[in-house]
Write a protein that holds these residues in place. Sequence first.
Motif, PDB file in Angstrom:
ATOM      1  N   TYR A 103       0.854  -1.193   0.000  1.00  0.00           N
ATOM      2  CA  TYR A 103       0.000   0.000   0.000  1.00  0.00           C
ATOM      3  C   TYR A 103       0.888   1.241   0.000  1.00  0.00           C
ATOM      4  CZ  TYR A 103      -3.185  -3.646   1.458  1.00  0.00           C
ATOM      5  OH  TYR A 103      -3.909  -4.813   1.528  1.00  0.00           O
ATOM      6  N   ALA A 104       1.456   1.519  -1.169  1.00  0.00           N
ATOM      7  CA  ALA A 104       2.509   2.532  -1.262  1.00  0.00           C
ATOM      8  C   ALA A 104       2.008   3.935  -0.932  1.00  0.00           C
ATOM      9  CB  ALA A 104       3.105   2.507  -2.663  1.00  0.00           C
ATOM     10  N   TYR A 105       0.680   4.143  -0.973  1.00  0.00           N
ATOM     11  CA  TYR A 105       0.152   5.486  -0.685  1.00  0.00           C
ATOM     12  C   TYR A 105       0.093   5.779   0.809  1.00  0.00           C
ATOM     13  CZ  TYR A 105      -3.984   2.587   0.018  1.00  0.00           C
ATOM     14  OH  TYR A 105      -4.834   1.624   0.459  1.00  0.00           O
ATOM     15  N   LEU A 106       0.185   4.742   1.657  1.00  0.00           N
ATOM     16  CA  LEU A 106       0.015   4.978   3.102  1.00  0.00           C
ATOM     17  C   LEU A 106       1.015   5.992   3.671  1.00  0.00           C
ATOM     18  CD1 LEU A 106      -0.857   1.406   4.454  1.00  0.00           C
ATOM     19  CD2 LEU A 106      -2.397   3.358   4.163  1.00  0.00           C
ATOM     20  N   PRO A 107       2.320   5.909   3.315  1.00  0.00           N
ATOM     21  CA  PRO A 107       3.230   6.915   3.870  1.00  0.00           C
ATOM     22  C   PRO A 107       2.834   8.347   3.489  1.00  0.00           C
ATOM     23  CG  PRO A 107       4.487   5.066   3.004  1.00  0.00           C
ATOM     24  CD  PRO A 107       3.056   4.856   2.585  1.00  0.00           C
ATOM     25  N   ASP A 108       2.341   8.530   2.266  1.00  0.00           N
ATOM     26  CA  ASP A 108       1.945   9.893   1.881  1.00  0.00           C
ATOM     27  C   ASP A 108       0.684  10.342   2.626  1.00  0.00           C
ATOM     28  OD1 ASP A 108       4.099  10.251   0.301  1.00  0.00           O
ATOM     29  OD2 ASP A 108       3.039  10.251  -1.621  1.00  0.00           O
ATOM     30  N   VAL A 109      -0.223   9.423   2.899  1.00  0.00           N
ATOM     31  CA  VAL A 109      -1.387   9.773   3.724  1.00  0.00           C
ATOM     32  C   VAL A 109      -0.910  10.205   5.112  1.00  0.00           C
ATOM     33  CG1 VAL A 109      -3.495   8.907   4.821  1.00  0.00           C
ATOM     34  CG2 VAL A 109      -2.967   8.268   2.456  1.00  0.00           C
ATOM     35  N   ALA A 110       0.077   9.463   5.639  1.00  0.00           N
ATOM     36  CA  ALA A 110       0.631   9.822   6.952  1.00  0.00           C
ATOM     37  C   ALA A 110       1.292  11.190   6.893  1.00  0.00           C
ATOM     38  CB  ALA A 110       1.629   8.756   7.412  1.00  0.00           C
ATOM     39  N   ARG A 111       2.053  11.445   5.820  1.00  0.00           N
ATOM     40  CA  ARG A 111       2.683  12.780   5.678  1.00  0.00           C
ATOM     41  C   ARG A 111       1.621  13.865   5.700  1.00  0.00           C
ATOM     42  NH1 ARG A 111       5.864   9.859   1.997  1.00  0.00           N
ATOM     43  NH2 ARG A 111       7.780   9.423   3.161  1.00  0.00           N
ATOM     44  N   LEU A 112       0.552  13.643   4.945  1.00  0.00           N
ATOM     45  CA  LEU A 112      -0.534  14.635   4.885  1.00  0.00           C
ATOM     46  C   LEU A 112      -1.137  14.854   6.277  1.00  0.00           C
ATOM     47  CD1 LEU A 112      -2.627  16.398   3.494  1.00  0.00           C
ATOM     48  CD2 LEU A 112      -3.852  14.330   2.792  1.00  0.00           C
ATOM     49  N   GLU A 113      -1.355  13.790   7.015  1.00  0.00           N
ATOM     50  CA  GLU A 113      -1.973  13.957   8.340  1.00  0.00           C
ATOM     51  C   GLU A 113      -1.032  14.668   9.312  1.00  0.00           C
ATOM     52  OE1 GLU A 113      -3.985   9.825   8.956  1.00  0.00           O
ATOM     53  OE2 GLU A 113      -5.426  11.419   9.386  1.00  0.00           O
ATOM     54  N   TRP A 114       0.270  14.387   9.214  1.00  0.00           N
ATOM     55  CA  TRP A 114       1.204  15.097  10.106  1.00  0.00           C
ATOM     56  C   TRP A 114       1.218  16.600   9.773  1.00  0.00           C
ATOM     57  CZ3 TRP A 114       3.140  14.176  14.660  1.00  0.00           C
ATOM     58  CH2 TRP A 114       4.079  15.075  15.171  1.00  0.00           C
ATOM     59  N   LEU A 115       1.211  16.921   8.473  1.00  0.00           N
ATOM     60  CA  LEU A 115       1.208  18.338   8.087  1.00  0.00           C
ATOM     61  C   LEU A 115      -0.090  19.014   8.533  1.00  0.00           C
ATOM     62  CD1 LEU A 115       2.813  18.181   4.522  1.00  0.00           C
ATOM     63  CD2 LEU A 115       3.912  18.678   6.715  1.00  0.00           C
ATOM     64  N   ALA A 116      -1.199  18.291   8.454  1.00  0.00           N
ATOM     65  CA  ALA A 116      -2.474  18.841   8.930  1.00  0.00           C
ATOM     66  C   ALA A 116      -2.409  19.092  10.443  1.00  0.00           C
ATOM     67  CB  ALA A 116      -3.618  17.884   8.592  1.00  0.00           C
ATOM     68  N   HIS A 117      -1.757  18.183  11.170  1.00  0.00           N
ATOM     69  CA  HIS A 117      -1.569  18.326  12.612  1.00  0.00           C
ATOM     70  C   HIS A 117      -0.749  19.583  12.909  1.00  0.00           C
ATOM     71  CE1 HIS A 117      -0.636  17.144  16.750  1.00  0.00           C
ATOM     72  NE2 HIS A 117       0.653  17.057  16.468  1.00  0.00           N
ATOM     73  N   GLU A 118       0.328  19.789  12.150  1.00  0.00           N
ATOM     74  CA  GLU A 118       1.143  21.001  12.338  1.00  0.00           C
ATOM     75  C   GLU A 118       0.329  22.252  12.017  1.00  0.00           C
ATOM     76  OE1 GLU A 118       5.732  19.620  11.502  1.00  0.00           O
ATOM     77  OE2 GLU A 118       4.632  20.571   9.876  1.00  0.00           O
ATOM     78  N   ALA A 119      -0.418  22.189  10.925  1.00  0.00           N
ATOM     79  CA  ALA A 119      -1.205  23.357  10.500  1.00  0.00           C
ATOM     80  C   ALA A 119      -2.256  23.714  11.558  1.00  0.00           C
ATOM     81  CB  ALA A 119      -1.884  23.066   9.156  1.00  0.00           C
ATOM     82  N   PHE A 120      -2.832  22.682  12.167  1.00  0.00           N
ATOM     83  CA  PHE A 120      -3.885  22.878  13.170  1.00  0.00           C
ATOM     84  C   PHE A 120      -3.391  23.736  14.333  1.00  0.00           C
ATOM     85  CE2 PHE A 120      -6.387  21.504  16.886  1.00  0.00           C
ATOM     86  CZ  PHE A 120      -7.683  21.509  16.381  1.00  0.00           C
ATOM     87  N   HIS A 121      -2.132  23.517  14.749  1.00  0.00           N
ATOM     88  CA  HIS A 121      -1.595  24.198  15.930  1.00  0.00           C
ATOM     89  C   HIS A 121      -0.735  25.419  15.585  1.00  0.00           C
ATOM     90  CE1 HIS A 121      -3.018  21.251  18.841  1.00  0.00           C
ATOM     91  NE2 HIS A 121      -2.618  20.297  18.034  1.00  0.00           N
TER      92      HIS A 121
END
Lengths: 260, 287
Positions: A103-121
């Motif tokens: 599932y090669a897309y999973l790391p990029d989904v994780a990257r997106l969620e971490w960036l969203a976490h940073e953006a949130f705060h």
Amino acid sequence: MSLAALQHKVVTGLHRGGPAPCQLFADSRCEARFAVYRASYLANLTEALRDVYPVLDRLLGPDCFTGAARAYIAGHPSASGDLHDYGAAFAEFLGHLGPARGYAYLPDVARLEWLAHEAFHAAEAEPLALRRLGEIPPARYDTLRFRLHPSVRLLASAYPVQRIWQVNQPDHAGDPQVDLDAGGVRLAVYREGLLIALLPLSPGTYRLAEGCAGGADFAAACGQALEAEPELDPGEALYTLIHHKLLVDMNNEEEEGGIS
Amino acid sequence: MTAALHSAAVAIPARAGIGLRHPHYREMLARRPRLAFLEVHSENYFGAGGPPHHYLEQLRADYPLSLHGVGLSLGSADPLDRVHLAKLKTLVERYRPELVSEHLCWTSVGGMHTHDLLPLPYTEEAVRHVAGRIRQVQDTLGREILVENVSSYVQYAASTLSEWAFVAAVVGEAGCGLLLDVNNFYVNAVNHGFDPYEYLAAMPAERVREIHLAGFDRAEACLVDTHGNPVADPVWVLYRDAIARLGPRPTLIEWDTDIPPLDTLLAEAAKADRILERHHEPGRAAA
């Protein structure tokens, strides 16, 4: 035994598991009681990851996510007293995790969620108003250094991660299907009001935003943007960034400290 | 509410408050229930902006505030975490809370953070070590902090003091305030087989600035301090006796797992208020 030695033994017992360090304790039920701490240690870090990566939790399912989280925790002890800092390397970890390799897309989904976490705060800042641009003589545009809003993060992926993210939001009501061959996307990830927003950018607009993030002046950033997308209209690309409030102000070399 | 009440010098009234948690942000803003204060976990506001600050800034305008840290690791053998402390200082300067507290425990060593409130061995060495660090924190923040007694499931063979002697010694040597968690010392009394009234009798009344109440869970090997249940009946009894001995104190209802509807927290707070009202001294104004 010194305080440091005692604490190292306890932390090793919590992190590595195995037999509890019962020589430290006066309790007859030491194994069972130390297990309460061990369970709490794992649960705190696992739930911190689940909070940051809710889309991965949905994609993997709670049990599989917990398994991945436990494997991550084993190799990545927390390095901050603020639990919100935990989990930055989860994307890279998933890239090397055997069962996730198909599932090669999973790391990029994780990257997106971490960036969203940073953006949130991220910090608040007044966005750049279009009229401010009108106050600058066009001849001076080349030396302007536009700056991204503190909440803006940039992500390029070979997978349709925006679509994956959208259909896995709790309030998504439409078609849940994702075509994994739909192609990649270049995204600005940022906070809009109190919510996270994802904006797809053209290759040239994305490069322009990268240039701003890297501190390039407008002339240099436009040069890079046109390399990425020869038919780009830089004025239109700049307008896109301003219209979506992705820029805050600009530093002009002749005007120390910016103009906004 | 007057502006003066928000200066750090003014005490929180000796009534009940609740821990503010994100599922209740919107409802709190809409209802603004009558509460003596709100308490938040400091680290949840270490970010520079975003929704946490959006809500806290609005609520702080209407309520006295207590910042309660969970990650400074006061009792760690590591050097004090200057980065963490700097973030706390930024937060304290931003909100000017009436109270700032940390836990009398350690959470990390060797740069590895457990995010669990681990007990210290109760020794003279540990008293000196943690008291020195509390003084460092107070010097850096330029104000008093409170330290909270923690729950525990194990006892160290190395301990030479009782827990109550340890807590009293640290508070005396550090010159800090005490946040007395009644649930925690009740849990410890059951887990370790001591008399909670002996503990209570050893607490320095003049240092107790705040009281915590929360619910525990019963595991096979011990009581576990989960903050996921109503305050237990024996803890209410102990609380009533603590107030009788110490005098009324600002009292916080803490709930951190399986967070219930806001009304459940408000009902627990009202229960604490009824006990506090009975012990308010005549002529002493309760806000």
